[in-house]
Scaffold this active site. Structure first.
Site, mmCIF file in Angstrom:
data_model
loop_
_atom_site.group_PDB
_atom_site.id
_atom_site.type_symbol
_atom_site.label_atom_id
_atom_site.label_comp_id
_atom_site.label_asym_id
_atom_site.label_seq_id
_atom_site.Cartn_x
_atom_site.Cartn_y
_atom_site.Cartn_z
ATOM 1 C CG ASN B 80 -33.117 27.755 105.113
ATOM 2 O OD1 ASN B 80 -33.232 27.905 106.323
ATOM 3 N ND2 ASN B 80 -32.482 28.616 104.345
ATOM 4 C CB VAL B 88 -34.109 20.495 102.295
ATOM 5 C CG1 VAL B 88 -33.416 21.110 103.500
ATOM 6 C CG2 VAL B 88 -35.409 19.833 102.715
ATOM 7 C CB CYS B 89 -31.701 25.500 100.508
ATOM 8 S SG CYS B 89 -30.150 26.392 100.322
ATOM 9 C CG LEU B 90 -28.646 21.518 105.520
ATOM 10 C CD1 LEU B 90 -28.698 22.721 106.448
ATOM 11 C CD2 LEU B 90 -29.319 20.342 106.181
ATOM 12 C CG LEU B 123 -34.694 26.843 98.636
ATOM 13 C CD1 LEU B 123 -34.654 25.332 98.770
ATOM 14 C CD2 LEU B 123 -34.532 27.233 97.179
#
Lengths: 351, 153
Positions: B80, B88-90, B123
């Site tokens: 991620n 950061v993909c959160l 990601l």
């Protein structure tokens, strides 16, 4: 006050202090981490400053409105929590009594008064929360209208598949109003167990009668829907109550005996209604209806025969069975009066 | 809304180091829009034994808008995290953000992400694909290789 003193005594000094701290903690807004200023209560019960909540609710134009703490949908404008506001004002006034004129408490009290003025101004100009509740609408589902969710503003059909579960981009495709509740397909929100497979079986006309049919508890759909299809507009509009009523019948599918007796009493009730003083049924319709009753009666006695399914009535309706359509045509006047009470009678039967 | 960041800073200082295990602190105490934290690799993951610096940027509209977090570029091999940028993909820091969360919560969420990657919103496609295939040997191997050759130990 009579109850307060024994509580204080029972707590003891140390725990009393803890309780006080806890209560003060409840007066702090979880958004700005300051004593709440003009506390507004969201429908789930959480409280925030008017300004903080306004910033949050207006921060995104297209999403479902959600409570910051529990994320439950905020479908109605939050109200001012008068009780909490009185407490907060009291706390601040007590703080200011001890404080120097340039202390932060004096500033906070002044800010509170300013915020209250702003809130009152917004309230009188009907612009609370920057009009987010005025310029948005709720998705509404009318169970008499196939249970399709529609925009509360322009009644445009809303497709639940267009909106993801998070409620992002929750906007009416027609009038571009923000939809502030979650659009779900009616089959989910009903929770009444209308089996999707069953619903798909119906043609468009039959499907209109599904509400009444489900109240009857299940299987005898053709007889029912034939009877009802011409007059679905005459049904009472209380779809919410219809929904709740469906719960009782639709979950379990009754087997043949049960169903027949059910239908039996249904027809009887119907007759009582039409025989009543208000109805002006002529003899011929009454006679025909008795024939319907007789058909069903015979059906019940012959337990070997299969249930009165759609095929049975479709094949017999032309001559023997008088469908609802033709009954209505012959006696259009009493139908409106008849529908309401009859549904009520059926309901009580189911229960 | 900068008042809110100021209160968080005061609370962190008052709570002391023990309550702040990620060592979250402003880069410059005079400017509370840029923060730094250090994440320790969770035990039982390929990140164990490494520590990762994390940059936290506080937007003007904080806390209505979430802080943005970023690893230094090409330091964090994770499904991620974009390898080349450190992005950061959160969900917590995007659609799932609500203003009751704070900076410390955001950092904790990233730390949890190290232990529990979510290959559904990747990601880093390479690692996400391996994770989805269940090839843990290759997955762990790539992460360890990247970490060993990364400038940050």
């Amino acid at each position: 006050m009579t109850r307060v003193k024994p509580i204080c005594d029972a707590l003891g000094k140390k725990r009393f202090k803890k309780v006080c701290e806890n209560l003060l903690e409840c007066c702090v807004c979880t958004i700005c981490h300051e004593l709440m200023s003009v506390p507004m209560m969201v429908e789930c019960g959480h409280n925030y400053c008017y300004t903080c909540l306004k910033h949050w609710l207006t921060s995104n134009e297209n999403t479902v409105l959600k409570c910051p703490d529990c994320r439950s949908v905020v479908s109605h404008p939050p109200n001012m929590n008068m009780f909490l506001d009185h407490q907060l004002k009291y706390i601040l006034e007590m703080l200011v009594k001890n404080a120097a004129p340039d202390s932060e408490w004096v500033a906070i009290l002044a800010q509170r008064d300013n915020d209250m003025t702003a809130y009152r101004r917004d309230a009188t100009s009907k612009n609370l929360f920057d009009g987010v509740f005025v310029n948005s609408t709720l998705a509404v589902t009318d169970m008499d209208d196939d249970g399709i969710p529609r925009c509360g503003n322009c009644h445009w059909e809303l497709d639940p598949d267009d909106v993801d579960d998070d409620g992002d981009d929750n906007v009416c495709p027609h009038c571009h109003f923000r939809i502030r509740n979650v659009i779900r397909p009616s089959r989910d929100t009903e929770g009444t167990g209308v089996p999707p497979a069953l619903a798909d079986d119906y043609s468009e006309g039959e499907y209109e009668s599904i509400t009444v049919e489900m109240q009857r508890g299940g299987n005898q759909r053709a007889s029912e829907s034939d009877y009802e299809s011409g007059s679905s507009e005459d049904r009472p509009r209380g779809s919410v109550y219809d929904l709740e009523a469906q719960d009782s019948g639709s979950g379990d599918e009754p087997h043949d005996d049960e169903m027949d007796s059910d239908l039996d009493s249904f027809i009887e009730n119907d007759e009582e209604e039409t025989d009543g003083p208000g109805s002006n049924d002529n003899d011929s319709t009454l006679g025909r209806r008795k024939r319907v009753y007789a058909v069903l009666d015979a059906d019940e006695s012959d337990s070997q025969q299969s249930s009165p399914d759609s095929d049975f009535y479709e094949h017999n309706s032309a001559d023997e069975f008088v469908s609802g359509d033709s009954l209505d045509e012959q006696s259009p006047d009493p139908t409106g009066r008849r529908r309401g009470p009859r549904v009520a009678l059926v309901l009580s039967d189911d229960e | 809304m900068s008042q809110r960041v100021l209160r968080e800073y005061r609370r962190l200082v008052a709570a002391g180091g023990a309550a702040n295990e990620s060592n979250l602190h402003p880069t410059d105490p005079a400017d509370l829009t840029h923060w730094e934290a250090t994440l320790e690799g969770p035990q039982g993951t390929p990140y164990e034994g490494h520590s990762f610096p994390l940059r936290v940027t506080v937007p003007d509209k904080y806390p209505t808008l979430p802080p943005s977090v970023c690893f230094p570029k090409r330091t964090m091999p994770h499904p991620n995290v974009k390898w080349d940028t450190g992005e950061v993909c959160l969900d917590t820091l995007a659609g799932g953000w609500t203003p009751v969360m704070d900076l410390q919560y955001a950092v904790m969420a990233v730390r949890r992400l190290l232990a529990e990657p979510n290959p559904e919103s990747p990601l880093n496609l390479e690692l996400a694909a391996l994770s989805r295939l269940g090839d843990h040997k290759a997955y762990d191997g790539i992460i360890k290789y990247r970490l060993a050759h990364s400038s940050i130990k």
